[in-house]
Write a protein that holds these residues in place. Structure first.
Motif, PDB file in Angstrom:
ATOM      1  N   ALA A 280       3.518 -52.978  26.277  1.00 36.09           N
ATOM      2  CA  ALA A 280       4.927 -52.922  25.881  1.00 36.09           C
ATOM      3  C   ALA A 280       5.568 -51.615  26.322  1.00 36.09           C
ATOM      4  CB  ALA A 280       5.047 -53.095  24.364  1.00 36.09           C
ATOM      5  N   PHE A 281       4.861 -50.508  26.133  1.00 35.97           N
ATOM      6  CA  PHE A 281       5.400 -49.213  26.524  1.00 35.97           C
ATOM      7  C   PHE A 281       5.552 -49.107  28.042  1.00 35.97           C
ATOM      8  CE2 PHE A 281       3.720 -46.834  22.513  1.00 35.97           C
ATOM      9  CZ  PHE A 281       4.625 -47.535  21.743  1.00 35.97           C
ATOM     10  N   ALA A 282       4.589 -49.667  28.773  1.00 28.96           N
ATOM     11  CA  ALA A 282       4.632 -49.588  30.232  1.00 28.96           C
ATOM     12  C   ALA A 282       5.809 -50.363  30.805  1.00 28.96           C
ATOM     13  CB  ALA A 282       3.324 -50.111  30.818  1.00 28.96           C
ATOM     14  N   GLN A 283       6.204 -51.442  30.145  1.00 29.04           N
ATOM     15  CA  GLN A 283       7.273 -52.294  30.651  1.00 29.04           C
ATOM     16  C   GLN A 283       8.652 -51.903  30.126  1.00 29.04           C
ATOM     17  OE1 GLN A 283       6.046 -56.231  29.531  1.00 29.04           O
ATOM     18  NE2 GLN A 283       4.462 -56.370  31.105  1.00 29.04           N
ATOM     19  N   ALA A 284       8.692 -51.008  29.134  1.00 29.98           N
ATOM     20  CA  ALA A 284       9.959 -50.683  28.478  1.00 29.98           C
ATOM     21  C   ALA A 284      10.858 -49.833  29.362  1.00 29.98           C
ATOM     22  CB  ALA A 284       9.687 -49.960  27.165  1.00 29.98           C
ATOM     23  N   SER A 285      12.152 -50.111  29.281  1.00 32.74           N
ATOM     24  CA  SER A 285      13.132 -49.334  30.031  1.00 32.74           C
ATOM     25  C   SER A 285      13.610 -48.110  29.257  1.00 32.74           C
ATOM     26  CB  SER A 285      14.335 -50.212  30.390  1.00 32.74           C
ATOM     27  OG  SER A 285      14.931 -50.741  29.211  1.00 32.74           O
ATOM     28  N   ASP A 286      13.491 -48.136  27.946  1.00 34.38           N
ATOM     29  CA  ASP A 286      13.881 -47.012  27.087  1.00 34.38           C
ATOM     30  C   ASP A 286      13.233 -47.220  25.719  1.00 34.38           C
ATOM     31  OD1 ASP A 286      15.534 -48.789  25.528  1.00 34.38           O
ATOM     32  OD2 ASP A 286      17.104 -48.572  27.030  1.00 34.38           O
ATOM     33  N   PRO A 287      13.334 -46.246  24.797  1.00 32.76           N
ATOM     34  CA  PRO A 287      12.681 -46.399  23.495  1.00 32.76           C
ATOM     35  C   PRO A 287      13.115 -47.647  22.727  1.00 32.76           C
ATOM     36  CG  PRO A 287      13.232 -44.102  23.840  1.00 32.76           C
ATOM     37  CD  PRO A 287      13.872 -44.867  24.979  1.00 32.76           C
TER      38      PRO A 287
END
Length: 393
Positions: A280-287
């Motif tokens: 999830a963190f790797a694919q996220a564009s922002d927090p």
């Protein structure tokens, strides 16, 4: 457990509220130590009476547990019915928040200890729980006529789960702030956007789609389900062996002890959650995007693994000391990741309030995943995740 302190009366006195003191002491002991590790003599000592005097009030420990759960459920239902009868002057969210904070341990006792009740009591209490959900759903439907019956039903169970989330942690705030925050969280569910539940699908029971060829894996899957349904203490190696078609002693060819099976299941669950978080963190564009991805991945996990969730909630205490400490540390670390991310999205949230929100969101998803009639909705995962997002944002 922030529950009213049980005042231990002087020995050889006979207070008028002795039965009430016994129930309060039992609730506290069952919550802190677990039903199986509490003896009637412990309860008797907590209220300064002899065991024989205790048995004049209750037939046994099972009867005492039933009374603790029954009285708490009745008070929750009374709070909802009071709000339903006088909707203009009584805020159902505030009323419900006050009751669950007063009886903070009931959520854990119901989820963790209900299997120790008699079959008749379990049936009666499930019926009472359904009635509580139905009463709250009636209030929701009356206040929000745009919702259909299934949507109101889901919101009612989500709101009750959020209320009970205070059972699963020891966090608190000075009053009236604590009641106000819990009330706000319940209200955010009651006012959430109408959930899209999709179609109804037949899910008669949770099954593994493919049968594994690994005997060790089959044992792990079968034991996880048995522990969830009957409790760790209620499952023998013969039960586990029988579930996979082998003799009980043959299980020892794959695991040294029953507790090793429970530990393997728990730590596998933690690794799955960690891998999903990393993705999830790797694919996220922002927090904010990361928070939503994390929440939705968690929703998928709990609906795919309801038996594992039940074990994480109720069976950690049966692990040996080292494994239990490791499991608790892993759970706290995982929650801390959520809290830190939430505070990046909302810098104004202080650590305690942020953690209370995270616990509410996770507990809500855990509970909904364990309610069988809600699992029939094809879009229940995304609908529940959307409601949980309201709690965080």
């Amino acid at each position: 457990m922030t529950q009213p302190d049980v005042v231990r009366p002087a020995r050889n006195t006979r207070p008028a509220n002795r039965r009430e003191l016994i129930v309060a002491a039992a609730a506290d002991l069952f919550y802190r130590n677990g039903y199986t590790d509490v003896a009637m003599s412990d309860v008797a000592d907590a209220v300064a009476i002899g065991p024989s005097a205790l048995y004049r009030h209750f037939r046994g420990k099972q009867s005492l547990l039933a009374t603790v759960v029954r009285e708490a459920l009745v008070k929750v239902d009374d709070a909802i019915l009071t709000a339903a009868a006088d909707a203009e002057s009584v805020d159902v969210a505030t009323s419900l928040a006050a009751v669950v904070i007063e009886h903070r341990g009931v959520g854990v006792l119901w989820r963790r200890e209900a299997r120790h009740l008699s079959a008749d009591d379990r049936t009666a209490f499930r019926s009472e729980a359904r009635n509580i959900g139905a009463h709250l759903a009636e209030i929701i439907a009356r206040r929000r006529p745009e919702l259909d019956a299934a949507q109101a039903d889901l919101l009612s169970w989500c709101a009750l789960a959020v209320a009970n989330s205070v059972s699963f942690h020891s966090l608190s705030l000075p009053e009236p702030d604590f009641t106000a925050l819990v009330s706000q969280l319940i209200s955010s569910v009651l006012d959430a956007a109408a959930p899209d539940l999709g179609e109804s699908v037949a899910r008669p029971r949770d099954v593994v789609a493919l049968t594994t060829t690994s005997r060790r894996e089959a044992i792990l899957v079968a034991a996880t389900e048995l522990f969830a349904r009957q409790g760790f203490a209620g499952v023998s190696m013969d039960d586990i062996g029988g579930a996979v078609g082998i003799a009980g002693p043959s299980v020892y060819n794959h695991f040294d002890a029953k507790s090793d099976i429970l530990a393997a299941a728990m730590f596998r669950g933690d690794e799955w959650l960690r891998m999903a978080m990393t993705e999830a963190f790797a694919q996220a564009s922002d927090p904010a995007d990361g928070l939503e991805r994390l929440l939705r991945s968690y929703s998928r996990f709990v609906f795919d693994n309801p038996h594992l969730v039940q074990n994480l909630v109720s069976e950690t205490g049966h692990l040996p000391d080292v494994e239990r400490q490791r499991a608790v540390a892993a759970q706290l670390s995982y929650i801390t990741e959520w809290v830190q991310l939430l505070r990046r999205v909302h810098p104004g949230y202080d650590p305690i309030r942020a953690r209370i929100r995270v616990q509410a969101a996770q507990t809500m998803l855990n509970d909904v995943a364990l309610v069988k009639h809600l699992r029939k909705h094809s879009a229940i995962e995304s609908a529940s995740a959307g409601i949980a997002l309201e709690l965080l944002t």
